[in-house]
Scaffold this active site. Structure first.
Site, mmCIF file in Angstrom:
data_model
loop_
_atom_site.group_PDB
_atom_site.id
_atom_site.type_symbol
_atom_site.label_atom_id
_atom_site.label_comp_id
_atom_site.label_asym_id
_atom_site.label_seq_id
_atom_site.Cartn_x
_atom_site.Cartn_y
_atom_site.Cartn_z
ATOM 1 N N GLU A 16 0.834 -1.214 0.000
ATOM 2 C CA GLU A 16 0.000 0.000 0.000
ATOM 3 C C GLU A 16 0.862 1.255 0.000
ATOM 4 O O GLU A 16 0.791 2.062 0.936
ATOM 5 C CB GLU A 16 -0.866 0.027 1.268
ATOM 6 C CG GLU A 16 -1.770 -1.161 1.472
ATOM 7 C CD GLU A 16 -2.405 -1.172 2.865
ATOM 8 O OE1 GLU A 16 -1.989 -0.383 3.747
ATOM 9 O OE2 GLU A 16 -3.321 -1.971 3.071
ATOM 10 N N PRO A 17 1.692 1.453 -1.014
ATOM 11 C CA PRO A 17 2.506 2.673 -1.013
ATOM 12 C C PRO A 17 1.682 3.898 -1.365
ATOM 13 O O PRO A 17 0.814 3.844 -2.243
ATOM 14 C CB PRO A 17 3.553 2.394 -2.097
ATOM 15 C CG PRO A 17 2.882 1.426 -3.024
ATOM 16 C CD PRO A 17 1.896 0.640 -2.211
ATOM 17 N N CYS A 46 -1.876 34.047 10.140
ATOM 18 C CA CYS A 46 -1.535 34.760 11.375
ATOM 19 C C CYS A 46 -1.103 33.830 12.495
ATOM 20 O O CYS A 46 -1.765 33.738 13.535
ATOM 21 C CB CYS A 46 -2.728 35.590 11.805
ATOM 22 S SG CYS A 46 -3.249 36.661 10.469
ATOM 23 N N GLU A 47 -0.059 33.070 12.281
ATOM 24 C CA GLU A 47 0.544 32.251 13.335
ATOM 25 C C GLU A 47 2.025 32.113 13.021
ATOM 26 O O GLU A 47 2.388 31.945 11.859
ATOM 27 C CB GLU A 47 0.036 30.807 13.349
ATOM 28 C CG GLU A 47 -1.370 30.566 13.135
ATOM 29 C CD GLU A 47 -1.773 29.179 13.647
ATOM 30 O OE1 GLU A 47 -0.953 28.476 14.259
ATOM 31 O OE2 GLU A 47 -2.922 28.833 13.419
ATOM 32 N N TYR A 77 0.372 14.007 0.558
ATOM 33 C CA TYR A 77 0.000 14.666 1.814
ATOM 34 C C TYR A 77 0.143 16.195 1.702
ATOM 35 O O TYR A 77 0.478 16.859 2.682
ATOM 36 C CB TYR A 77 0.814 14.098 2.988
ATOM 37 C CG TYR A 77 0.732 12.581 3.066
ATOM 38 C CD1 TYR A 77 -0.479 11.965 3.363
ATOM 39 C CD2 TYR A 77 1.835 11.764 2.805
ATOM 40 C CE1 TYR A 77 -0.578 10.571 3.404
ATOM 41 C CE2 TYR A 77 1.739 10.370 2.847
ATOM 42 C CZ TYR A 77 0.533 9.791 3.154
ATOM 43 O OH TYR A 77 0.427 8.423 3.199
HETATM 44 N N1 LLP Z 1 -1.379 1.978 4.562
HETATM 45 C C1 LLP Z 1 -1.860 2.442 5.724
HETATM 46 C C2 LLP Z 1 -2.724 1.593 6.537
HETATM 47 C C3 LLP Z 1 -1.509 3.747 6.159
HETATM 48 O O1 LLP Z 1 -1.976 4.210 7.317
HETATM 49 C C4 LLP Z 1 -0.658 4.555 5.353
HETATM 50 C C5 LLP Z 1 -0.295 5.906 5.766
HETATM 51 C C6 LLP Z 1 -0.208 4.019 4.136
HETATM 52 C C7 LLP Z 1 -0.577 2.724 3.778
HETATM 53 C C8 LLP Z 1 0.668 4.786 3.198
HETATM 54 O O2 LLP Z 1 1.901 5.096 3.745
HETATM 55 P P1 LLP Z 1 3.016 5.784 2.827
HETATM 56 O O3 LLP Z 1 3.434 4.781 1.793
HETATM 57 O O4 LLP Z 1 2.387 6.960 2.188
HETATM 58 O O5 LLP Z 1 4.095 6.133 3.752
HETATM 59 N N2 LLP Z 1 0.404 12.882 6.644
HETATM 60 C C9 LLP Z 1 1.675 12.267 6.941
HETATM 61 C C10 LLP Z 1 1.698 10.805 6.540
HETATM 62 C C11 LLP Z 1 0.623 9.970 7.176
HETATM 63 C C12 LLP Z 1 0.623 8.529 6.747
HETATM 64 C C13 LLP Z 1 -0.561 7.818 7.269
HETATM 65 N N3 LLP Z 1 -0.701 6.453 6.839
HETATM 66 C C14 LLP Z 1 2.792 13.056 6.262
HETATM 67 O O6 LLP Z 1 2.509 14.058 5.613
HETATM 68 O O7 LLP Z 1 3.945 12.695 6.392
#
Ligand code: LLP
Length: 421
Positions: A275-276, A346-347, A375
């Protein structure tokens, strides 16, 4: 690798010049490269070659329907975490049999939506959730394919807000209790165990935590099979990190990650799912902004941009680093000075970077935030009544707005003043 390069001194997204897009849509905006998105899918696909697999793009990273359509056309599945994401995936034409439903708090309504619309599997995270899904599936007269997300208690060595695989985190079921939980599921009507799920965190820059977690999953596979369960699919989550700071970081490559998968779970005869999110979308996008003012402070200069923390929250939320580059490449030898790069909100937290070296810039000059495709837009808000910024997709020499900037009128018209006020 990405397709955001200088050509004749001007930053381009593939064959389209960034100033051309800025003239058409105004700043700030996000722009994504279709070629980069495709390439990132392909590197994962190649990394898992020879093993039966499905890449389920974690659409929380970037859920624009155009991006999803592009991924779906490549054969990707998606990992969704809400009814809204499920419906977006469907709107992009992704069939239910390629949609995986993750998340720690799926509601009964969301379960119903997915069971009625078609689903590949639910990744369950708690006993109350299992019982709820059992009831919903039974009431619909269907069987829900499920895995249990196990929490392997490994340290992902990433930012604490995005680590998920330690026992103090809210995610999954402790792997030590997995056998009793699987036994309970086997007794519940409407559920069919098909595999195991694990996800230990995001922006991992070391492969060892993956290796430890996947070894535990391999052991659990054997144990569950001995208990009489049919384990045919392993969902290994996402989390592989990307280089945010060019020249300073070299996280492992998908090929090396694939090798860890091969070595730990490759001989179990299971279909592999990953799940990338970030690695597919992150370096496929940039955010472009204009300078409003250069303000000379005491001992430092502030570059005040028209983008702010509401448009890209990662620096204020996770102290995240994004490379920020001028859209017009500075001449070699131009003196660079440290700037604090800030937005108009404004922060004090509305600071993108401190003491970042930049060539002389002034009002209306364009800058680009790299690695903003994941993100970024999805976490944006209208804080300070700043309308969400547009998203643009480039493919070769053409581009399209894939989400338009709302007008102020549209933004304000969503509020309702009750008649009695
Ligand atoms: N699968 C599950 C169950 C997850 O919770 C996540 C990410 C992914 C896959 C994907 O992970 P990735 O391959 O994108 O690392 N907002 C934060 C990142 C939060 C990730 C949450 N879960 C940021 O901007 O760094």
């Amino acid at each position: 690798m990405d397709h955001f390069l200088y050509r004749d001194g001007v930053l381009h997204a593939e064959d389209v010049s960034i100033p051309d897009i800025a003239r058409t849509v105004g700043t700030p905006f996000y722009v994504y490269s279709a070629a980069t998105l495709r390439r990132h899918f392909q590197v994962f696909d190649e990394a898992l070659a020879g093993m039966e697999h499905l890449i389920c793009y974690a659409m929380k990273a970037n859920s624009n329907v155009a991006v999803l359509k592009l991924m779906g056309d490549l054969g990707a599945g998606v990992d969704v975490v809400s009814g809204g994401e499920y419906l977006r995936a469907k709107a992009a034409g992704i069939p239910g049999e390629r949609i995986v439903f993750s998340g720690v708090g799926k509601t009964r309504d969301e379960m119903r939506l997915a069971l009625e619309g078609g689903i590949r599997q639910f990744n369950l995270e708690s006993e109350p959730e299992m019982r709820a899904l059992s009831e919903v599936a039974t009431s619909l007269g269907v069987t829900a394919p499920v895995t249990v997300r196990v929490n392997p208690n490994v340290d992902a060595k990433t930012h604490e807000k995005i680590a998920t695989g330690k026992s103090e985190n809210k995610f999954g079921i402790p792997i030590t209790r997995a056998r009793e939980v699987y036994a309970e599921i086997a007794d519940l009507p409407g559920l069919e165990v098909i595999g195991i799920d694990v996800h230990i965190g995001s922006q991992l820059t070391d492969l060892e935590p993956f290796r430890l977690a996947y070894q535990k999953v391999a052991e659990l596979t054997q144990a569950l099979r001995e208990d009489g369960h049919t384990i045919t699919r392993l969902d290994l989550g996402g989390g592989l990190g990307i280089p945010y700071e060019r020249g300073n970081e070299a996280p492992p490559l998908p090929m090396e990650y694939g090798q860890v998968i091969r070595e730990t779970v490759g001989d179990l005869g299971c279909e592999i799912e990953i799940e990338p999110g970030r690695l597919i979308a992150g370096n496929s996008g940039i955010m472009v902004s204009s300078v409003i003012y250069l303000k000379e402070g005491e001992g430092r200069d502030f570059l005040i941009l028209d983008a702010a923390m509401n448009d890209l929250v990662r620096p204020s939320m996770y102290d995240a680093h994004h490379d920020i580059v001028p859209v017009f490449e500075p001449e070699p030898g131009v003196e660079q000075r440290p700037h604090d790069i800030v937005g108009p909100v404004c922060e004090s937290g509305d600071t993108f970077a401190k003491a970042r070296n930049l060539p002389p810039l002034g009002p209306n000059d364009l800058v680009a935030f790299r690695s903003a495709g994941a993100y970024g837009a999805v976490m944006a808000s209208e804080y300070n009544s700043r309308p969400l910024i547009p998203e643009v997709l480039v493919d070769g020499d053409h581009f399209a707005v894939i989400r338009a900037r709302p007008t102020y009128e549209e933004m304000i018209a969503r509020d309702i003043v009750p008649e009695w006020l």
